[in-house]
Design an enzyme around this catalytic site. Structure first.
Site, PDB file in Angstrom:
ATOM      1  N   LYS A   1      -2.636 -22.017  -5.698  1.00  0.00           N
ATOM      2  CA  LYS A   1      -3.729 -22.270  -4.768  1.00  0.00           C
ATOM      3  C   LYS A   1      -5.062 -22.346  -5.503  1.00  0.00           C
ATOM      4  CE  LYS A   1      -5.862 -20.080  -0.917  1.00  0.00           C
ATOM      5  NZ  LYS A   1      -6.306 -20.741   0.196  1.00  0.00           N
TER       6      LYS A   1
ATOM      7  N   LYS B   1       1.255 -24.671 -13.355  1.00  0.00           N
ATOM      8  CA  LYS B   1       2.102 -24.276 -12.229  1.00  0.00           C
ATOM      9  C   LYS B   1       1.358 -24.532 -10.917  1.00  0.00           C
ATOM     10  CE  LYS B   1       0.745 -19.490 -11.519  1.00  0.00           C
ATOM     11  NZ  LYS B   1       1.170 -18.222 -10.960  1.00  0.00           N
TER      12      LYS B   1
ATOM     13  N   LYS C   1      -6.413 -11.930 -16.134  1.00  0.00           N
ATOM     14  CA  LYS C   1      -7.343 -11.753 -15.018  1.00  0.00           C
ATOM     15  C   LYS C   1      -8.685 -11.225 -15.486  1.00  0.00           C
ATOM     16  CE  LYS C   1      -4.310 -11.333 -11.025  1.00  0.00           C
ATOM     17  NZ  LYS C   1      -3.846 -10.465  -9.946  1.00  0.00           N
TER      18      LYS C   1
HETATM   19  P1  AMP Z   1       1.230 -15.643  -6.367  1.00  0.00           P
HETATM   20  O1  AMP Z   1       0.793 -16.542  -5.274  1.00  0.00           O
HETATM   21  O2  AMP Z   1       0.958 -16.206  -7.736  1.00  0.00           O
HETATM   22  O3  AMP Z   1       0.812 -14.210  -6.191  1.00  0.00           O
HETATM   23  O4  AMP Z   1       2.817 -15.608  -6.301  1.00  0.00           O
HETATM   24  C1  AMP Z   1       3.572 -15.108  -5.232  1.00  0.00           C
HETATM   25  C2  AMP Z   1       5.051 -15.316  -5.565  1.00  0.00           C
HETATM   26  O5  AMP Z   1       5.370 -16.711  -5.659  1.00  0.00           O
HETATM   27  C3  AMP Z   1       5.460 -14.695  -6.912  1.00  0.00           C
HETATM   28  O6  AMP Z   1       6.750 -14.138  -6.783  1.00  0.00           O
HETATM   29  C4  AMP Z   1       5.483 -15.866  -7.874  1.00  0.00           C
HETATM   30  O7  AMP Z   1       6.423 -15.689  -8.905  1.00  0.00           O
HETATM   31  C5  AMP Z   1       5.875 -17.040  -6.955  1.00  0.00           C
HETATM   32  N1  AMP Z   1       5.204 -18.295  -7.394  1.00  0.00           N
HETATM   33  C6  AMP Z   1       3.870 -18.534  -7.399  1.00  0.00           C
HETATM   34  N2  AMP Z   1       3.589 -19.775  -7.847  1.00  0.00           N
HETATM   35  C7  AMP Z   1       4.784 -20.352  -8.151  1.00  0.00           C
HETATM   36  C8  AMP Z   1       5.181 -21.617  -8.668  1.00  0.00           C
HETATM   37  N3  AMP Z   1       4.292 -22.560  -8.963  1.00  0.00           N
HETATM   38  N4  AMP Z   1       6.485 -21.847  -8.875  1.00  0.00           N
HETATM   39  C9  AMP Z   1       7.412 -20.894  -8.582  1.00  0.00           C
HETATM   40  N5  AMP Z   1       7.109 -19.689  -8.079  1.00  0.00           N
HETATM   41  C10 AMP Z   1       5.819 -19.395  -7.857  1.00  0.00           C
END
Ligand code: AMP
Ligand code: TRP
Length: 328
Positions: free
Chosen positions: A194, A191, A111
């Protein structure tokens, strides 16, 4: 029942990767654990954000979690900033956390590399606030994805440091790794996320999903309809696993290998299955009243506060702070 805590930032609309990788698991875990789920708005302040949008985002995240099946009868759903105990404990834990440990954190390195103009102290001590979220509730388990394991390990270390220096207060938590791995984005590059704009939003309707899937990256070996493919390397096959009935998964798996089903049909089937699986979530979200969400969050905060304030009192006492007049 063992206690469990997890958190999610109110950083905008959820996508199907979040659902398969985290939220679906949270819903299942409510039956096995005493679960606390926290919308971590203070964490979201560590990157640049629009203050005018923050409260709606926090509210929408809570509404989405409820729509996904987080049940306030079973779990405690609350907003991090509604309890001052989180920031209070974070400060105290800051004072037992070595800076060297925080410099090692992969998320901080990533970050800060991406936000060179805004490397604030909050971004640096982000994992300490996360440790406070967990330790305040003496949570035994923390369901997270792979990327957060390092933060949970650090939480264990912070707990040990505090307990060692001041006397035992904290339980060391364990990370509960989500079985679904990373869901890749529609571009097949990284991955689903957003910020990379390669996502299928959780609340998208069937038409929107179909439109997003049409150009999605698949097995590069399938240049022509007659080329056999390999679902194991296909970018979108894991979504079939997540959303399609077993019979469809089996059919796609077999027929793709023999070039009997084409990518167009495979995607059409997938789009319909995603949309059908998530239709109840969309409906619940649409009909969710603002007042209901506020009520759930205020009851959640009240329940959470009972646990958090007891921990904080113990921490204050062990750390040798002068008791407040009237406090136990
Ligand atoms: P984030 O939006 O990256 O803060 O993620 C929120 C939650 O969703 C966290 O527990 C991540 O591990 C899970 N997560 C985010 N992106 C993915 C993805 N592409 N595949 C699986 N889990 C995800
Ligand atoms: N840092 C976590 C993430 O980015 C969110 C989070 C904050 C969290 N506090 C937590 C997760 C406590 C588990 C437990 O996904």
């Amino acid at each position: 029942m063992k206690r469990l805590l997890s958190g999610i930032q109110p950083s905008g609309e959820l996508h199907v990767g979040n659902y398969l990788g985290a939220i679906r698991n949270w819903v299942a875990l409510q039956d096995e654990y005493e679960a606390l789920y926290c919308v971590v708005d203070l964490h979201a302040m560590t990157v640049k954000y629009d203050p005018a949008a923050m409260s709606d985002r926090t509210h929408d995240m809570a509404a989405t979690l409820l729509a996904c099946g987080i049940d306030p009868e079973k779990s405690t759903l609350f907003v991090q900033s509604h309890l001052t105990e989180h920031s209070e404990l974070a400060w105290i834990l800051n004072c037992v956390t070595p800076m060297g440990e925080l410099y090692r954190m992969t998320q901080f390195k990533d970050k800060s590399a991406r936000n060179q103009q805004n490397i604030n102290v909050g971004l640096f001590t982000y994992p300490v606030l996360q440790a406070a979220d967990i330790l305040l509730y003496q949570a035994a388990a923390v369901p997270v994805g792979e990327d957060q394991v390092q933060h949970v390990e650090l939480t264990r270390e912070i707990a040990r440091k505090f307990n060692g220096r001041f006397g035992k207060v904290f339980t060391e938590p364990k990370a509960l790794l989500t079985k679904t791995g990373r869901i890749r984005g529609l571009d097949g590059q990284a991955k689903m996320s957003k910020s990379l704009n390669n996502q299928i939003p959780l609340l998208a309707d069937e038409e929107a999903i179909a439109k997003l899937l049409r150009p999605a990256f698949t097995d590069p070996a399938r240049l022509r309809r007659t080329d056999p493919g390999n679902p194991e390397v296909c970018n979108i096959f894991p979504l079939h696993h997540g959303f399609s009935p077993d019979a469809d998964v089996k059919r796609v798996d077999e027929e793709c290998r023999k070039a009997e089903i084409g990518c167009v049909e495979c995607k059409r089937l997938l789009g319909r299955n995603i949309s059908d699986s998530l239709a109840p979530v969309r409906e619940r979200y649409e009909s969710m009243g603002r007042d209901h969400v506020r009520d759930v969050l205020s009851q959640g905060a009240e329940r959470a506060r009972k646990i958090a304030s007891a921990t904080i009192e113990k921490v204050r006492e062990k750390a040798g702070l002068l008791g407040r007049k009237g406090a136990k």
